[in-house]
Write an enzyme that holds these catalytic residues in place. Structure first.
Site, mmCIF file in Angstrom:
data_model
loop_
_atom_site.group_PDB
_atom_site.id
_atom_site.type_symbol
_atom_site.label_atom_id
_atom_site.label_comp_id
_atom_site.label_asym_id
_atom_site.label_seq_id
_atom_site.Cartn_x
_atom_site.Cartn_y
_atom_site.Cartn_z
ATOM 1 N N HIS A 8 -1.923 4.481 5.002
ATOM 2 C CA HIS A 8 -1.363 5.099 6.208
ATOM 3 C C HIS A 8 -1.987 7.015 6.363
ATOM 4 C CE1 HIS A 8 0.156 5.906 11.141
ATOM 5 N NE2 HIS A 8 -0.955 5.665 10.318
ATOM 6 N N HIS A 50 -4.133 14.218 12.640
ATOM 7 C CA HIS A 50 -3.355 13.164 13.587
ATOM 8 C C HIS A 50 -3.166 13.393 15.257
ATOM 9 C CE1 HIS A 50 -0.441 10.433 15.367
ATOM 10 N NE2 HIS A 50 -1.579 9.813 15.587
#
Length: 222
Positions: A8, A50
């Site tokens: 991730h 992100h």
């Protein structure tokens, strides 16, 4: 398919997230795939980040869409790492990549890069935005699309089918056996995010999931 482990944002639990350092560490750790996030800069570069802004993960400030690539290049993303563009990640690691579109406008540019680079087989495209996945599926039907959702339920299967997704990625806390069964019955695989603790890994396995995204280099006890 065998159980899929996905790094991730690389291995953001131990390295600066969404940096080449983090992605290389995930590859060295043996994760099957590497997940990253994409926004567009002011001048149309595919920025690996992100958040919509650079404030949390760099020493700068401002929205990604308001900054040029040159301005973003000057930021420190942690431990002296710079903020990479998507093309750099393609060159830095050899593992399959899950590229999550955070900015819908990035879909067309991402599709062009995948086509030009011949990477339609290595890169899966993820998004919470159905319209972004639908555009990718239309432009590049051979590319695997992955529907990301925060909540599970009967609506997941038709949503995934509408955008050509054969894999859905859901918050582990929202998953249940019924959702997994519905997806599997429709030929759709299910993975969870984010799975870090021994208890979370045990739950992911008990639910019969096909994979999980983790912030760490290895599953506890593995």
């Amino acid at each position: 398919m065998s159980f899929l482990t996905v790094g991730h944002r690389g291995v953001m639990g131990v390295e600066p997230e969404n940096t080449l350092r983090s992605f290389r560490r995930a590859e060295e750790a043996g994760h099957d795939q590497i997940e990253l996030d994409l926004h567009l800069s002011k001048d149309g570069a595919l920025i690996v980040m992100h958040d919509p802004d650079v404030d949390r993960t760099t020493d700068g400030g401002g929205l990604v869409r308001d900054l040029t690539l040159a301005e973003i290049r000057g930021l420190d993303a942690g431990l002296g790492e710079h903020v990479p563009v998507f093309e750099e990640v393609l060159e830095a690691v050899g593992r399959p990549i899950q590229a999550e579109i955070k900015d819908v406008a990035a879909a067309r540019i991402l599709a062009a890069v995948l086509r030009e680079r011949g990477e339609t087989g290595r890169v899966s495209v993820l998004s919470f935005h159905d319209e972004a996945l639908a555009e990718i599926h239309t432009l590049l039907p051979e590319v695997r699309t992955v529907l990301v959702a925060e909540e599970s339920g009967p609506h997941i299967v038709p949503r995934a089918q509408a955008v050509g997704a054969r894999l859905v990625s859901l918050d582990l806390r929202q998953l249940n056996l019924d959702t997994v069964r519905r997806c599997h019955d429709a030929g759709i695989a299910v993975m969870a995010w984010t799975v870090n603790t021994a208890q979370e890994w045990a739950l992911a396995r008990a639910l019969g999931l096909d994979g999980a995204a983790t912030d760490l280099p290895a599953e506890p006890g593995a």
